[in-house]
Design a protein around this motif. Structure first.
Motif, PDB file in Angstrom:
ATOM      1  N   GLN A  95       0.833  -1.282   0.007  1.00  0.00           N
ATOM      2  CA  GLN A  95       0.010  -0.098   0.140  1.00  0.00           C
ATOM      3  C   GLN A  95       0.708   1.258   0.227  1.00  0.00           C
ATOM      4  OE1 GLN A  95      -3.379  -0.142   2.687  1.00  0.00           O
ATOM      5  NE2 GLN A  95      -3.106  -2.111   3.402  1.00  0.00           N
ATOM      6  N   ALA A  96       0.435   2.221  -0.672  1.00  0.00           N
ATOM      7  CA  ALA A  96       1.121   3.444  -0.816  1.00  0.00           C
ATOM      8  C   ALA A  96       1.555   4.046   0.432  1.00  0.00           C
ATOM      9  CB  ALA A  96       0.578   4.516  -1.529  1.00  0.00           C
ATOM     10  N   ASP A  97       0.743   3.991   1.533  1.00  0.00           N
ATOM     11  CA  ASP A  97       0.897   4.658   2.639  1.00  0.00           C
ATOM     12  C   ASP A  97       1.484   4.050   3.765  1.00  0.00           C
ATOM     13  OD1 ASP A  97      -0.329   6.869   1.890  1.00  0.00           O
ATOM     14  OD2 ASP A  97      -2.546   6.548   3.053  1.00  0.00           O
ATOM     15  N   SER A  98       2.252   2.715   3.292  1.00  0.00           N
ATOM     16  CA  SER A  98       3.044   2.014   4.158  1.00  0.00           C
ATOM     17  C   SER A  98       4.537   2.229   3.518  1.00  0.00           C
ATOM     18  CB  SER A  98       2.745   0.486   4.149  1.00  0.00           C
ATOM     19  OG  SER A  98       1.318   0.371   4.658  1.00  0.00           O
ATOM     20  N   HIS A  99       5.452   2.634   4.356  1.00  0.00           N
ATOM     21  CA  HIS A  99       6.777   2.819   3.903  1.00  0.00           C
ATOM     22  C   HIS A  99       7.677   2.979   5.260  1.00  0.00           C
ATOM     23  CE1 HIS A  99       5.906   7.201   4.336  1.00  0.00           C
ATOM     24  NE2 HIS A  99       4.959   6.757   3.348  1.00  0.00           N
ATOM     25  N   ALA A 100       9.070   3.032   5.064  1.00  0.00           N
ATOM     26  CA  ALA A 100       9.845   3.312   6.243  1.00  0.00           C
ATOM     27  C   ALA A 100      11.053   3.972   5.501  1.00  0.00           C
ATOM     28  CB  ALA A 100      10.008   2.102   6.828  1.00  0.00           C
ATOM     29  N   SER A 101      11.725   4.968   6.201  1.00  0.00           N
ATOM     30  CA  SER A 101      12.868   5.872   5.845  1.00  0.00           C
ATOM     31  C   SER A 101      13.868   5.541   6.888  1.00  0.00           C
ATOM     32  CB  SER A 101      12.355   7.073   5.215  1.00  0.00           C
ATOM     33  OG  SER A 101      11.755   7.092   4.301  1.00  0.00           O
ATOM     34  N   LEU A 102      15.067   5.563   6.398  1.00  0.00           N
ATOM     35  CA  LEU A 102      16.069   5.696   7.323  1.00  0.00           C
ATOM     36  C   LEU A 102      16.562   7.126   7.337  1.00  0.00           C
ATOM     37  CD1 LEU A 102      18.441   4.513   9.248  1.00  0.00           C
ATOM     38  CD2 LEU A 102      19.670   3.884   7.226  1.00  0.00           C
ATOM     39  N   LEU A 103      16.508   7.874   8.520  1.00  0.00           N
ATOM     40  CA  LEU A 103      16.862   9.197   8.672  1.00  0.00           C
ATOM     41  C   LEU A 103      18.202   9.486   9.191  1.00  0.00           C
ATOM     42  CD1 LEU A 103      13.512  10.344  10.590  1.00  0.00           C
ATOM     43  CD2 LEU A 103      13.810  10.255   8.029  1.00  0.00           C
ATOM     44  N   GLU A 104      18.754   8.957  10.115  1.00  0.00           N
ATOM     45  CA  GLU A 104      20.101   9.350  10.473  1.00  0.00           C
ATOM     46  C   GLU A 104      20.630   7.680  10.838  1.00  0.00           C
ATOM     47  OE1 GLU A 104      23.185  10.265  10.450  1.00  0.00           O
ATOM     48  OE2 GLU A 104      21.930  12.297  10.504  1.00  0.00           O
ATOM     49  N   SER A 105      21.860   7.585  10.892  1.00  0.00           N
ATOM     50  CA  SER A 105      22.810   6.358  11.454  1.00  0.00           C
ATOM     51  C   SER A 105      24.123   7.066  12.043  1.00  0.00           C
ATOM     52  CB  SER A 105      23.119   5.505  10.145  1.00  0.00           C
ATOM     53  OG  SER A 105      23.849   4.475  10.677  1.00  0.00           O
ATOM     54  N   VAL A 106      24.309   6.608  13.111  1.00  0.00           N
ATOM     55  CA  VAL A 106      25.462   7.121  13.985  1.00  0.00           C
ATOM     56  C   VAL A 106      26.289   6.060  14.317  1.00  0.00           C
ATOM     57  CG1 VAL A 106      26.211   8.601  15.774  1.00  0.00           C
ATOM     58  CG2 VAL A 106      24.146   9.161  14.832  1.00  0.00           C
ATOM     59  N   LEU A 107      27.296   5.969  13.993  1.00  0.00           N
ATOM     60  CA  LEU A 107      28.238   4.624  14.221  1.00  0.00           C
ATOM     61  C   LEU A 107      29.517   5.140  15.128  1.00  0.00           C
ATOM     62  CD1 LEU A 107      29.170   1.767  13.579  1.00  0.00           C
ATOM     63  CD2 LEU A 107      30.625   2.688  11.798  1.00  0.00           C
ATOM     64  N   LYS A 108      29.178   4.519  16.328  1.00  0.00           N
ATOM     65  CA  LYS A 108      30.306   4.734  17.391  1.00  0.00           C
ATOM     66  C   LYS A 108      30.923   3.267  17.681  1.00  0.00           C
ATOM     67  CE  LYS A 108      29.441   9.034  18.059  1.00  0.00           C
ATOM     68  NZ  LYS A 108      30.602   9.860  17.764  1.00  0.00           N
ATOM     69  N   PRO A 109      32.202   3.276  18.516  1.00  0.00           N
ATOM     70  CA  PRO A 109      32.880   2.018  18.809  1.00  0.00           C
ATOM     71  C   PRO A 109      31.953   1.080  19.495  1.00  0.00           C
ATOM     72  CG  PRO A 109      34.440   3.837  19.245  1.00  0.00           C
ATOM     73  CD  PRO A 109      33.105   4.592  18.731  1.00  0.00           C
ATOM     74  N   GLY A 110      31.839   0.062  19.010  1.00  0.00           N
ATOM     75  CA  GLY A 110      31.026  -0.963  19.517  1.00  0.00           C
ATOM     76  C   GLY A 110      29.361  -0.726  19.730  1.00  0.00           C
ATOM     77  N   GLU A 114      20.451   4.027  14.968  1.00  0.00           N
ATOM     78  CA  GLU A 114      19.852   4.224  13.685  1.00  0.00           C
ATOM     79  C   GLU A 114      18.394   5.088  14.098  1.00  0.00           C
ATOM     80  OE1 GLU A 114      21.242   0.480  10.775  1.00  0.00           O
ATOM     81  OE2 GLU A 114      19.368   0.917  11.201  1.00  0.00           O
ATOM     82  N   LEU A 115      18.043   6.029  13.533  1.00  0.00           N
ATOM     83  CA  LEU A 115      16.686   6.648  13.463  1.00  0.00           C
ATOM     84  C   LEU A 115      15.911   6.520  12.426  1.00  0.00           C
ATOM     85  CD1 LEU A 115      14.732   8.521  14.839  1.00  0.00           C
ATOM     86  CD2 LEU A 115      15.940  10.481  14.125  1.00  0.00           C
ATOM     87  N   TRP A 116      14.462   5.765  12.423  1.00  0.00           N
ATOM     88  CA  TRP A 116      13.938   5.510  11.285  1.00  0.00           C
ATOM     89  C   TRP A 116      12.476   6.490  11.463  1.00  0.00           C
ATOM     90  CZ3 TRP A 116      14.502   1.636   7.530  1.00  0.00           C
ATOM     91  CH2 TRP A 116      15.762   0.744   7.673  1.00  0.00           C
ATOM     92  N   ARG A 117      11.805   6.474  10.203  1.00  0.00           N
ATOM     93  CA  ARG A 117      10.425   6.951  10.506  1.00  0.00           C
ATOM     94  C   ARG A 117       9.738   6.176   9.553  1.00  0.00           C
ATOM     95  NH1 ARG A 117       5.894   9.481   8.468  1.00  0.00           N
ATOM     96  NH2 ARG A 117       4.940  10.980  10.102  1.00  0.00           N
ATOM     97  N   TRP A 118       8.584   5.387  10.257  1.00  0.00           N
ATOM     98  CA  TRP A 118       7.803   4.387   9.727  1.00  0.00           C
ATOM     99  C   TRP A 118       6.220   4.880   9.625  1.00  0.00           C
ATOM    100  CZ3 TRP A 118       8.318  -1.030   9.018  1.00  0.00           C
ATOM    101  CH2 TRP A 118       9.720  -1.546   8.572  1.00  0.00           C
ATOM    102  N   GLN A 119       5.415   4.299   8.573  1.00  0.00           N
ATOM    103  CA  GLN A 119       4.236   4.547   8.411  1.00  0.00           C
ATOM    104  C   GLN A 119       3.574   3.453   8.048  1.00  0.00           C
ATOM    105  OE1 GLN A 119       2.873   8.590   7.341  1.00  0.00           O
ATOM    106  NE2 GLN A 119       1.476   7.380   5.524  1.00  0.00           N
ATOM    107  N   LEU A 120       2.500   2.940   8.519  1.00  0.00           N
ATOM    108  CA  LEU A 120       1.578   1.912   8.022  1.00  0.00           C
ATOM    109  C   LEU A 120       0.168   2.295   7.740  1.00  0.00           C
ATOM    110  CD1 LEU A 120       2.348  -1.048  10.665  1.00  0.00           C
ATOM    111  CD2 LEU A 120       3.328  -0.974   8.335  1.00  0.00           C
ATOM    112  N   ALA A 121      -0.296   1.853   6.598  1.00  0.00           N
ATOM    113  CA  ALA A 121      -1.442   2.117   6.235  1.00  0.00           C
ATOM    114  C   ALA A 121      -2.580   1.585   6.930  1.00  0.00           C
ATOM    115  CB  ALA A 121      -1.834   1.751   4.944  1.00  0.00           C
TER     116      ALA A 121
END
Length: 199
Positions: A95-110, A114-121
């Motif tokens: 469905q067009a209204d169901s999707h997920a985007s990766l907004l940011e990713s921070v890599l630190k030792p160990g 990740e920050l995501w925004r999700w939407q479900l129809a």
């Protein structure tokens, strides 16, 4: 990419190109990389050929086996700068209204955050595979109602409510409501927890 719906064709091609290049640079055969990631060689062959709609969890396992972050595997190969690649739509449901985007990713030792925004129809669901041992998710519902089904528990969250859970188990999201549900998701990933570095 998902277990039960379509991923972005562009992202699938990015994954194919990035995995193949990183594997060859590190001198891994397909058999060795598949073994390190805990997947079948046939699946890896199909992913590298761009013929398999791999789940998010599978891509994460392959990235970890190569010592890469998730975003390094899904971003366009031409973009060396992670910041230029994000946000990036990773999953598109039927469905067009169901999707997920990766907004940011921070890599630190160990640890990777990740920050995501999700939407479900309305009426839609997403079924996830277990993440690597030690991983956790923090959800915050922006609008609508979200049901989170874990192995032994079910939680229903309304707008303004949050939930933290260990995601190293099979889980699923469900929108039982009549309107689209939107939520943010933080994922804490510990790449080496429970893994044998000699494998």
């Amino acid at each position: 990419m998902s277990k039960d719906a379509n991923g972005s064709l562009e992202v699938m091609q990015n994954v194919a190109d990035n995995l193949r290049r990183a594997r060859l640079e590190q001198g891994y055969s397909q058999e060795l990389l598949a073994s390190r990631a805990g997947i079948s060689r046939r699946m890896l062959v199909n992913i590298e050929a761009g013929e398999s709609n791999a789940s998010i969890a599978t891509v994460d396992k392959l990235a970890s086996a190569l010592g890469l972050s998730f975003v390094e595997v899904v971003r366009p190969p031409s973009l060396a700068d992670k910041a230029q690649a994000l946000p990036l739509r990773i999953w598109q449901g039927e469905q067009a209204d169901s999707h997920a985007s990766l907004l940011e990713s921070v890599l630190k030792p160990g640890v990777t955050l990740e920050l995501w925004r999700w939407q479900l129809a309305a009426g839609d669901s997403y079924h996830a595979e277990a993440d690597a041992p030690g991983c956790h998710e923090v959800l915050y519902v922006l609008q609508g109602s979200l049901q989170v089904q874990l192995v032994q528990q079910s939680h229903t969250l309304q707008a303004g409510q949050s939930l933290t859970f260990a995601s190293d188990q099979v889980y699923s999201y469900h929108n039982r409501g009549a309107v689209a549900c939107a939520f943010t998701k933080n994922i804490l990933i510990y790449p080496h927890v429970g893994q044998n570095p000699e494998q």
